[in-house]
Design a protein around this motif. Sequence first.
Motif, PDB file in Angstrom:
ATOM      1  N   VAL A 108      72.050  19.267  31.454  1.00 51.29           N
ATOM      2  CA  VAL A 108      72.501  18.338  30.575  1.00 51.29           C
ATOM      3  C   VAL A 108      72.944  17.541  30.988  1.00 51.29           C
ATOM      4  O   VAL A 108      73.124  16.090  30.577  1.00 51.29           O
ATOM      5  CB  VAL A 108      73.289  19.313  29.406  1.00 51.29           C
ATOM      6  N   LEU A 109      73.606  18.314  32.181  1.00 46.27           N
ATOM      7  CA  LEU A 109      75.248  17.209  32.827  1.00 46.27           C
ATOM      8  C   LEU A 109      74.312  16.273  33.495  1.00 46.27           C
ATOM      9  O   LEU A 109      74.862  14.987  32.921  1.00 46.27           O
ATOM     10  CB  LEU A 109      75.821  18.238  33.474  1.00 46.27           C
ATOM     11  N   SER A 110      73.670  16.346  34.400  1.00 44.99           N
ATOM     12  CA  SER A 110      72.294  15.860  34.929  1.00 44.99           C
ATOM     13  C   SER A 110      71.761  14.686  34.418  1.00 44.99           C
ATOM     14  O   SER A 110      72.099  12.683  34.403  1.00 44.99           O
ATOM     15  CB  SER A 110      71.313  16.200  35.489  1.00 44.99           C
ATOM     16  N   LEU A 111      71.399  14.867  33.053  1.00 49.42           N
ATOM     17  CA  LEU A 111      70.817  14.481  32.246  1.00 49.42           C
ATOM     18  C   LEU A 111      71.672  12.860  31.468  1.00 49.42           C
ATOM     19  O   LEU A 111      71.446  12.202  30.680  1.00 49.42           O
ATOM     20  CB  LEU A 111      70.031  14.584  31.484  1.00 49.42           C
ATOM     21  N   GLY A 112      72.780  13.179  31.428  1.00 52.10           N
ATOM     22  CA  GLY A 112      74.075  12.680  31.045  1.00 52.10           C
ATOM     23  C   GLY A 112      74.437  13.107  29.517  1.00 52.10           C
ATOM     24  O   GLY A 112      75.184  11.948  28.488  1.00 52.10           O
ATOM     25  N   ALA A 113      73.816  13.393  28.891  1.00 55.81           N
ATOM     26  CA  ALA A 113      73.801  14.399  27.582  1.00 55.81           C
ATOM     27  C   ALA A 113      75.282  15.104  27.628  1.00 55.81           C
ATOM     28  O   ALA A 113      75.713  15.739  29.268  1.00 55.81           O
ATOM     29  CB  ALA A 113      73.351  15.500  26.813  1.00 55.81           C
ATOM     30  N   VAL A 114      75.685  15.917  26.624  1.00 55.25           N
ATOM     31  CA  VAL A 114      76.862  16.784  26.634  1.00 55.25           C
ATOM     32  C   VAL A 114      76.188  18.574  26.804  1.00 55.25           C
ATOM     33  O   VAL A 114      76.137  18.821  25.629  1.00 55.25           O
ATOM     34  CB  VAL A 114      77.656  16.126  25.644  1.00 55.25           C
ATOM     35  N   THR A 115      77.156  19.123  26.807  1.00 57.13           N
ATOM     36  CA  THR A 115      77.264  20.452  26.834  1.00 57.13           C
ATOM     37  C   THR A 115      78.052  20.519  26.208  1.00 57.13           C
ATOM     38  O   THR A 115      79.105  20.607  25.913  1.00 57.13           O
ATOM     39  CB  THR A 115      77.307  20.930  28.464  1.00 57.13           C
ATOM     40  N   VAL A 116      77.222  22.232  25.157  1.00 61.82           N
ATOM     41  CA  VAL A 116      78.398  22.324  23.811  1.00 61.82           C
ATOM     42  C   VAL A 116      78.432  23.449  23.851  1.00 61.82           C
ATOM     43  O   VAL A 116      77.632  24.962  23.295  1.00 61.82           O
ATOM     44  CB  VAL A 116      78.341  21.864  22.886  1.00 61.82           C
ATOM     45  N   PRO A 117      79.113  24.527  24.426  1.00 60.96           N
ATOM     46  CA  PRO A 117      78.847  26.310  24.847  1.00 60.96           C
ATOM     47  C   PRO A 117      79.737  26.721  23.313  1.00 60.96           C
ATOM     48  O   PRO A 117      80.373  26.297  22.982  1.00 60.96           O
ATOM     49  CB  PRO A 117      79.796  26.601  26.223  1.00 60.96           C
ATOM     50  N   ILE A 118      78.759  27.963  22.742  1.00 59.27           N
ATOM     51  CA  ILE A 118      79.530  28.654  22.242  1.00 59.27           C
ATOM     52  C   ILE A 118      79.601  30.351  22.279  1.00 59.27           C
ATOM     53  O   ILE A 118      78.370  30.531  23.216  1.00 59.27           O
ATOM     54  CB  ILE A 118      78.140  28.509  20.401  1.00 59.27           C
ATOM     55  N   TYR A 119      80.848  30.648  22.088  1.00 57.14           N
ATOM     56  CA  TYR A 119      80.462  32.631  22.683  1.00 57.14           C
ATOM     57  C   TYR A 119      79.937  33.378  21.868  1.00 57.14           C
ATOM     58  O   TYR A 119      79.272  32.982  21.268  1.00 57.14           O
ATOM     59  CB  TYR A 119      82.264  32.643  22.350  1.00 57.14           C
ATOM     60  N   SER A 120      79.997  33.967  23.396  1.00 57.74           N
ATOM     61  CA  SER A 120      78.554  34.942  22.705  1.00 57.74           C
ATOM     62  C   SER A 120      78.205  35.594  21.407  1.00 57.74           C
ATOM     63  O   SER A 120      78.024  36.683  20.909  1.00 57.74           O
ATOM     64  CB  SER A 120      77.761  35.086  23.981  1.00 57.74           C
ATOM     65  N   THR A 121      79.799  35.951  20.973  1.00 57.37           N
ATOM     66  CA  THR A 121      80.564  36.980  20.674  1.00 57.37           C
ATOM     67  C   THR A 121      80.607  36.479  19.060  1.00 57.37           C
ATOM     68  O   THR A 121      81.576  36.656  18.298  1.00 57.37           O
ATOM     69  CB  THR A 121      82.207  37.327  20.818  1.00 57.37           C
ATOM     70  N   SER A 122      80.564  35.123  19.037  1.00 61.10           N
ATOM     71  CA  SER A 122      80.499  34.317  17.379  1.00 61.10           C
ATOM     72  C   SER A 122      79.470  34.405  16.770  1.00 61.10           C
ATOM     73  O   SER A 122      78.276  34.922  17.129  1.00 61.10           O
ATOM     74  CB  SER A 122      80.567  32.534  18.316  1.00 61.10           C
TER      75      SER A 122
END
Length: 590
Positions: free
Chosen positions: A75-89
């Motif tokens: 995602v970063l290489s593509l110039g896009a934006v990573t949005v992490p979500i906690y696995s416990t959410s």
Amino acid sequence: MNIADFLNVNAKKYPYKAAIGFKVREDWKELNWPRFRDMVFKTANALRDAGIAENDCVAIYSDNSAEWITMDLAVLSLGAVTVPIYSTSNREQAAYILNDSKAKLVLAGNQEQYDSCYAILEKSSDLQQIILAKKKDWIKKDRSVYFEDFIKKSSPKFEICPKEEDDVATLIYTSGTTGVPKGVMLTHGNFRECFKAHFDFFKFRDFEREHSLAFLPLTHVFERSWTLLCLSGGVKVTFLENTKLIAHTLTEVKPTMMCAVPRFYQKIYSGVNDMVNEGSASKKKIFAWALDVGTQVAERKRQAKNVPPGLSLKNALANRLVFAKIKKKMGGKLWFMPCGGASISPEVTRFFDAMGIHITVGYGLTETTATLTAFPFTHYRHGTAGISLGDTQLKIGENNEILAKGSGIMKGYYNKPDETAAVFTADGWFKTGDAGEFDEQGNLTITDRIKDLMKTSNGKYVAPQPIENLLSNNSLIEQVMVVAEGKPYVSALIVPNFENLKQHVEQLSIPFSSWKEIVNLQQIKDLYHQKLEEIQSGLAGFEKVKKFELMPAEFEISNGEITPTLKIKRNILLRKYESLIESMYDAKMG
């Protein structure tokens, strides 16, 4: 200046060296740098083919894995934006983040996460596709594809998208002990400067020979920043998917470095103390001698002084007789362990120092790209959060609030200009929300969260975290929440360490029924009352927990009682257990 640029650098610099480690069924596997880069680039091309463009958001809703870090860097290489979500959410929390960020694609780690994502996808005009991290027996529907199949036909040839310093790299939604989660915008410049600050601060030797275990959630800024820093420096990073297997994994993987939160160290500390207390008089004597020798050595090293040959010889013997056995259970090679997420007691850091394992205590927030301050290798002061890194500037503002400036400070909260403005002063200082003070050497001590500071009805101010740390250092206490705001005295909700309590239940010949019944038995309450008397002997009278209630089950992430970094959500617990708390202040009992 894309932070993923290290992929090309390291693939050329370390053509045969392992970049990442991961488990496939029962076996540990690894990818070398060229193969890891190819995997990331194939994923980046697949994302582009799926319609992901520069500045689009892609979410990751999964436990740590090789797929997690591969997707992130793609995602970063593509110039896009990573949005992490906690696995416990839960589904509601995941829906909020996916909708707020307008993520177009999400990587799901297990069936429950996939089901949540699919329910969200059916109602969303933004989310277009779900990638399933592992090829298992999933109940899979349309607009979903296995990660392996997603990248199968893609080319490993890819040019990393150039980014400016101020371009957003990731949106990390604060788990938050209060309020609605806010998307913290961290930029490529934030991460780049963070890496540089750490390398300048620690001046690691042969850093590329180290081996880090990613144990904390990559969703959290602490593990994510550390893992990306390690990879950028050529370090092999192994990913632990199931944190319950940490003890077994440490002995298998044998890392040299690992991030952890204070609870991890507290458990080892209390476990060793229990083992010693149950041992023979001679074993206690040997341990006390070894600890004394190790402490003398650690103190000389802390002060950057030479260790005399005689003391060095004694330390080698102490290590062989005592410390090596403890360290072997941690893999035997750990020497550098960054610690953050909450405060840690000085007796715990001194204990690990005596064993020869340096806990690098640090302080920071999601909004500051993690580290603002940390212990250096020498001249640190136990009980503090260390000194500032890089170009970080710190000062104390109103209500003793810690204010910060520097290259690590976030760009702002995503789509929340009012909330962004509220956490900055008129002249640009970021308001951390934590209270603190500096000593003459520039060491920062966190006194408490400003919102958490409590004032009793007698006008005494109580800082809950140091008291909670003190209590949870004991092996019979797993979690604790101190209550004092507007009350005549301090009380607490205490979650026992059920595994250790079970041994006491057996020793007292109490027939086991349920934990709900056990924690209400007078014998058990007396046991904890006695423990609290011992633990709190050094506290001022107004700080001591006078009344407590034992909880029949642990506070859980899944029902919102604690954050993914195990911090108590006070507002939630105060509301949820209001009647139980009030019962501790009943006129007849008070």
